[in-house]
Design an enzyme around this catalytic site. Sequence first.
Site, PDB file in Angstrom:
ATOM      1  CG  HIS A   1      89.986  60.181  56.670  1.00  0.00           C
ATOM      2  ND1 HIS A   1      89.890  61.245  55.804  1.00  0.00           N
ATOM      3  CD2 HIS A   1      90.023  59.062  55.876  1.00  0.00           C
ATOM      4  CE1 HIS A   1      89.884  60.816  54.552  1.00  0.00           C
ATOM      5  NE2 HIS A   1      89.960  59.494  54.574  1.00  0.00           N
TER       6      HIS A   1
ATOM      7  CB  SER B   1      88.684  58.987  51.695  1.00  0.00           C
ATOM      8  OG  SER B   1      90.048  59.281  51.622  1.00  0.00           O
ATOM      9  CG  PHE B   2      89.618  55.924  46.372  1.00  0.00           C
ATOM     10  CD1 PHE B   2      89.899  56.375  45.093  1.00  0.00           C
ATOM     11  CD2 PHE B   2      89.146  54.626  46.530  1.00  0.00           C
ATOM     12  CE1 PHE B   2      89.705  55.542  43.986  1.00  0.00           C
ATOM     13  CE2 PHE B   2      88.957  53.798  45.437  1.00  0.00           C
ATOM     14  CZ  PHE B   2      89.242  54.257  44.159  1.00  0.00           C
TER      15      PHE B   2
ATOM     16  CG  ASP C   1      90.580  64.029  57.492  1.00  0.00           C
ATOM     17  OD1 ASP C   1      91.582  63.302  57.532  1.00  0.00           O
ATOM     18  OD2 ASP C   1      89.637  63.852  56.692  1.00  0.00           O
TER      19      ASP C   1
ATOM     20  CB  SER D   1      92.217  54.204  49.173  1.00  0.00           C
ATOM     21  OG  SER D   1      92.758  55.370  49.777  1.00  0.00           O
TER      22      SER D   1
END
Length: 280
Positions: A258, A109-110, A230, A40
């Site tokens: 990240h 991630s998302f 991260d 995201s």
Amino acid sequence: MPRSVADRDVTRTHVVEAGGIPTKVLTAGSGRPVVLLHGSGPGVSAAANWSSLIPELARDFLVIAPDIAGFGGSIGPAGTVYGIKLWVRQLIELLDALELPSVTLLGNSFGGGLALAATLKHPGRVDGLVLLGTPVGTFEMTEGLRSGWHYEPHEAEMRRILEIFAYDPALVTEDMVRERYEASARPGAQDAYRRLIPEPGLAGTPVKGVPEESLRAINQPTLILHGREDSVIPVELAWRAAHHIPNADLKVFSRCGHWVQLERRSEFLCEVSDFLGRLR
């Protein structure tokens, strides 16, 4: 017949109706299907996360990289309510439209959270998982997530946020900043992100990923990759996921933020190709 290098490197763009959303999808290659689910944040899309990696993965696999509803080129009509139910439905209907009964989900991630939610809801459609910088359980909102929620389109602010994501700020190029800024400036571009993340409070705002206990129900082989530095999704969450998913392996990369897939590109490709090669 073996595919030529030229055929391998062709990434095609389609629009597929899925979850009531005209869904922009990048595809390349052939073989075992692997769906790449982007993260995201302001200006994100499948292309932003994956375009430089798709040709490499497409040497051996069928690669599918959709823009998730509310991001990139998959914006719903006015009044669309973005949320995990819609995102899971969009993903499953996309697999149906592409006639893919089972796939490996690779989520950043998302996108990793979406991969977990889809696996729990439709376990028969998923044969393996690769999770990058994925949130699980409940954790305190980080500066990276907070900055993304408050973001208003401006190139300098876009650069500041992207530099939080990367361990080495030199990874953030002028082209990256400009492309993400331009994508973030279209009407409604922040709506999905602000549905995903709670509005930040003054301090200690809790963020909820997939509940840890539910991860015990995931039996698919799982590879977890995470950057030690991260600043968006803390590395401790990778350990939580690895502890609860029965068939999970974890690799933590030093001097990495990240974006494992960009910051440690060659190691990422080796780890993923080896993992996919072991799946039945």
